[in-house]
Design a protein around this motif. Structure first.
Motif, PDB file in Angstrom:
ATOM      1  N   TYR A  65     -30.507 -68.252  85.197  1.00 29.62           N
ATOM      2  CA  TYR A  65     -31.831 -67.701  84.877  1.00 29.62           C
ATOM      3  C   TYR A  65     -31.769 -66.194  84.649  1.00 29.62           C
ATOM      4  N   ARG A  66     -30.997 -65.488  85.482  1.00 29.23           N
ATOM      5  CA  ARG A  66     -30.891 -64.044  85.317  1.00 29.23           C
ATOM      6  C   ARG A  66     -30.215 -63.676  84.003  1.00 29.23           C
ATOM      7  N   GLN A  67     -29.256 -64.496  83.564  1.00 33.54           N
ATOM      8  CA  GLN A  67     -28.562 -64.214  82.316  1.00 33.54           C
ATOM      9  C   GLN A  67     -29.433 -64.508  81.096  1.00 33.54           C
ATOM     10  N   ASN A  68     -30.388 -65.432  81.211  1.00 29.42           N
ATOM     11  CA  ASN A  68     -31.226 -65.820  80.068  1.00 29.42           C
ATOM     12  C   ASN A  68     -32.705 -65.653  80.410  1.00 29.42           C
ATOM     13  N   GLN A  69     -33.031 -64.604  81.154  1.00 25.39           N
ATOM     14  CA  GLN A  69     -34.403 -64.420  81.614  1.00 25.39           C
ATOM     15  C   GLN A  69     -35.368 -64.225  80.454  1.00 25.39           C
ATOM     16  N   ALA A  70     -34.953 -63.513  79.433  1.00 31.44           N
ATOM     17  CA  ALA A  70     -35.849 -63.259  78.311  1.00 31.44           C
ATOM     18  C   ALA A  70     -36.218 -64.543  77.578  1.00 31.44           C
ATOM     19  N   THR A  71     -35.292 -65.488  77.523  1.00 33.91           N
ATOM     20  CA  THR A  71     -35.558 -66.733  76.791  1.00 33.91           C
ATOM     21  C   THR A  71     -36.318 -67.741  77.632  1.00 33.91           C
ATOM     22  N   VAL A  72     -35.876 -67.930  78.878  1.00 31.99           N
ATOM     23  CA  VAL A  72     -36.424 -69.007  79.687  1.00 31.99           C
ATOM     24  C   VAL A  72     -37.567 -68.560  80.574  1.00 31.99           C
ATOM     25  N   GLY A  73     -37.746 -67.241  80.747  1.00 34.81           N
ATOM     26  CA  GLY A  73     -38.806 -66.766  81.628  1.00 34.81           C
ATOM     27  C   GLY A  73     -40.195 -67.204  81.214  1.00 34.81           C
ATOM     28  N   PRO A  74     -40.607 -67.002  79.955  1.00 32.52           N
ATOM     29  CA  PRO A  74     -41.954 -67.451  79.544  1.00 32.52           C
ATOM     30  C   PRO A  74     -42.163 -68.951  79.691  1.00 32.52           C
ATOM     31  N   MET A  75     -41.108 -69.739  79.480  1.00 30.91           N
ATOM     32  CA  MET A  75     -41.266 -71.191  79.618  1.00 30.91           C
ATOM     33  C   MET A  75     -41.417 -71.590  81.080  1.00 30.91           C
ATOM     34  N   LEU A  76     -40.731 -70.892  82.003  1.00 29.30           N
ATOM     35  CA  LEU A  76     -40.885 -71.196  83.419  1.00 29.30           C
ATOM     36  C   LEU A  76     -42.297 -70.915  83.903  1.00 29.30           C
ATOM     37  N   GLU A  77     -42.934 -69.912  83.333  1.00 32.78           N
ATOM     38  CA  GLU A  77     -44.304 -69.599  83.743  1.00 32.78           C
ATOM     39  C   GLU A  77     -45.276 -70.705  83.342  1.00 32.78           C
ATOM     40  N   ARG A  78     -44.956 -71.466  82.300  1.00 35.36           N
ATOM     41  CA  ARG A  78     -45.832 -72.548  81.853  1.00 35.36           C
ATOM     42  C   ARG A  78     -45.591 -73.846  82.622  1.00 35.36           C
ATOM     43  N   CYS A  79     -44.526 -73.902  83.425  1.00 37.22           N
ATOM     44  CA  CYS A  79     -44.238 -75.118  84.219  1.00 37.22           C
ATOM     45  C   CYS A  79     -45.244 -75.231  85.355  1.00 37.22           C
ATOM     46  N   ALA A  80     -45.718 -76.444  85.598  1.00 34.42           N
ATOM     47  CA  ALA A  80     -46.756 -76.662  86.614  1.00 34.42           C
ATOM     48  C   ALA A  80     -46.178 -76.772  88.019  1.00 34.42           C
ATOM     49  N   THR A  81     -44.994 -77.373  88.182  1.00 31.49           N
ATOM     50  CA  THR A  81     -44.428 -77.612  89.509  1.00 31.49           C
ATOM     51  C   THR A  81     -43.011 -77.068  89.573  1.00 31.49           C
ATOM     52  N   ASP A  82     -42.512 -76.970  90.797  1.00 32.32           N
ATOM     53  CA  ASP A  82     -41.133 -76.546  90.993  1.00 32.32           C
ATOM     54  C   ASP A  82     -40.155 -77.565  90.417  1.00 32.32           C
ATOM     55  N   GLY A  83     -40.519 -78.839  90.454  1.00 25.57           N
ATOM     56  CA  GLY A  83     -39.651 -79.855  89.859  1.00 25.57           C
ATOM     57  C   GLY A  83     -39.495 -79.681  88.367  1.00 25.57           C
ATOM     58  N   ASP A  84     -40.588 -79.279  87.681  1.00 24.72           N
ATOM     59  CA  ASP A  84     -40.499 -79.035  86.240  1.00 24.72           C
ATOM     60  C   ASP A  84     -39.617 -77.822  85.950  1.00 24.72           C
ATOM     61  N   ARG A  85     -39.717 -76.794  86.784  1.00 27.17           N
ATOM     62  CA  ARG A  85     -38.864 -75.610  86.584  1.00 27.17           C
ATOM     63  C   ARG A  85     -37.400 -75.965  86.805  1.00 27.17           C
ATOM     64  N   LEU A  86     -37.141 -76.778  87.830  1.00 30.16           N
ATOM     65  CA  LEU A  86     -35.763 -77.188  88.096  1.00 30.16           C
ATOM     66  C   LEU A  86     -35.217 -78.034  86.950  1.00 30.16           C
ATOM     67  N   ALA A  87     -36.039 -78.928  86.401  1.00 31.24           N
ATOM     68  CA  ALA A  87     -35.598 -79.749  85.273  1.00 31.24           C
ATOM     69  C   ALA A  87     -35.325 -78.897  84.042  1.00 31.24           C
ATOM     70  N   LEU A  88     -36.129 -77.847  83.833  1.00 31.92           N
ATOM     71  CA  LEU A  88     -35.900 -76.971  82.690  1.00 31.92           C
ATOM     72  C   LEU A  88     -34.585 -76.226  82.811  1.00 31.92           C
ATOM     73  N   LEU A  89     -34.294 -75.695  83.996  1.00 31.19           N
ATOM     74  CA  LEU A  89     -33.037 -74.974  84.188  1.00 31.19           C
ATOM     75  C   LEU A  89     -31.836 -75.914  84.068  1.00 31.19           C
ATOM     76  N   ARG A  90     -31.965 -77.122  84.551  1.00 29.82           N
ATOM     77  CA  ARG A  90     -30.859 -78.080  84.424  1.00 29.82           C
ATOM     78  C   ARG A  90     -30.638 -78.458  82.957  1.00 29.82           C
ATOM     79  N   ALA A  91     -31.708 -78.631  82.214  1.00 28.91           N
ATOM     80  CA  ALA A  91     -31.560 -78.958  80.796  1.00 28.91           C
ATOM     81  C   ALA A  91     -30.891 -77.814  80.047  1.00 28.91           C
ATOM     82  N   MET A  92     -31.254 -76.579  80.361  1.00 27.55           N
ATOM     83  CA  MET A  92     -30.616 -75.446  79.701  1.00 27.55           C
ATOM     84  C   MET A  92     -29.146 -75.346  80.094  1.00 27.55           C
ATOM     85  N   ARG A  93     -28.836 -75.608  81.356  1.00 29.60           N
ATOM     86  CA  ARG A  93     -27.439 -75.570  81.786  1.00 29.60           C
ATOM     87  C   ARG A  93     -26.605 -76.604  81.045  1.00 29.60           C
ATOM     88  N   ASP A  94     -27.108 -77.837  80.940  1.00 29.64           N
ATOM     89  CA  ASP A  94     -26.355 -78.881  80.247  1.00 29.64           C
ATOM     90  C   ASP A  94     -26.193 -78.551  78.762  1.00 29.64           C
TER      91      ASP A  94
END
Length: 307
Positions: free
Chosen positions: A254-283
């Motif tokens: 997240y720190r390495q790609n904060q500019a790209t993924v930061g706005p999308m994390l703010e739109r996530c409703a739950t912590d599970g959605d944020r975790l799924a987003l970071l896992r999808a970006m990692r894969d």
């Protein structure tokens, strides 16, 4: 070319032709059970009429009860011999006892009688200082130990496996069986000997059968199937909580790609959605050409950027 040269010996040819005759019921198609076994192969036993294509072992309890009723009717009409019926009933009694032992390992009974080899087993246990008297064990554990003795000391000579049974497996079985219930303290000579006399199998049952599986090495079992997709946890990985190691890796990502993924994390409703987003970006970053990872990441990007 001599067709017999295709077989290693006469026993090989006999077993091949016997198996062919058992599984071929007219035409070109072989009728077998086909259930997958622990070795990763397919069951070659003949299916029963009530099992919808499965054998008696894999057909299930309802089909097994219907099969017994048909055997009983065949015994009444003479289509099933008394010897065949007695063998089937003995096997069913042993199966019932094995199932009952799962709930109460101290239930009296036995499925094997070693006969003259019983004294040999007891002497071997006493010489190794493993067990003073087998009668002090739970009947389920004693029956299991007799089967192991038959496999590794009567049908074969495998000292290493027998030593492993005594040192590693036997203490675990004794601990799992627990202490004896009230009234069963000490050796129960009468109960065990009576149960042994009523046992189903003896070592002499297959003494003349050189094709017995117990004389062959143990087949290698396939590894159990583990659910998951490389995350080290059972179940669906995208819905499982992250451990400390994975969470630290995702935060670094997240720190390495904060500019790209930061706005999308703010739109996530739950912590599970944020975790799924970071896992999808990692894969996706790990292998951008992998179709499933690419589709998952693009679907999340379209969903979160459109909201």
């Amino acid at each position: 070319m001599n067709p017999r040269r295709a077989f290693y010996h006469e026993e090989h040819e006999f077993s091949f032709r016997a198996g062919r005759d058992r599984t071929k019921r007219g035409g070109e198609d072989a009728v077998v059970c086909g259930a997958q076994t622990r070795q990763g192969r397919f069951c070659q036993s003949l299916p029963i009429r009530e099992g919808k294509g499965r054998c008696l072992r894999h057909a299930g309890p309802h089909a097994a009860r219907a099969h017994r009723e048909r055997q009983l009717e065949g015994l009444r009409t003479g289509r099933v011999s008394p010897e065949e019926w007695n063998r089937a009933e003995a096997r069913r009694a042993a199966n019932r006892l094995s199932r009952a032992w799962r709930k109460d390992p101290w239930l009296p009974g036995a499925t094997i009688d070693l006969g003259a080899h019983e004294n040999t087993m007891r002497a071997d246990l006493a010489a190794r200082a493993v067990l003073d008297d087998i009668r002090t064990l739970a009947p389920a554990v004693a029956d299991w130990l007799r089967w192991k003795f038959r496999r590794y000391r009567i049908d074969r000579t495998d000292w290493a496996r027998w030593e492993r049974v005594l040192v590693n497996d036997l203490p675990c079985r004794v601990e799992a069986a627990g202490p004896p219930p009230a009234g069963c303290e000490g050796p129960s000579l009468g109960a065990n000997e009576a149960a042994a006399r009523g046992a189903v199998w003896t070592p002499e049952d297959s003494a003349d059968d050189v094709r017995s599986k117990r004389h062959c090495p143990d087949p290698i079992k396939v590894p159990p199937k583990v659910r998951g997709k490389g995350y080290g946890r059972r179940g669906r990985p995208r819905t499982q909580p992250a451990d400390d190691g994975e969470l630290s890796g995702l935060m670094e990502l997240y720190r390495q790609n904060q500019a790209t993924v930061g706005p999308m994390l703010e739109r996530c409703a739950t912590d599970g959605d944020r975790l799924a987003l970071l896992r999808a970006m990692r894969d996706y970053l790990a292998d951008p050409n992998e179709p499933r990872a690419q589709a998952r990441w693009l679907s999340m990007v379209r969903l979160l950027r459109s909201t």
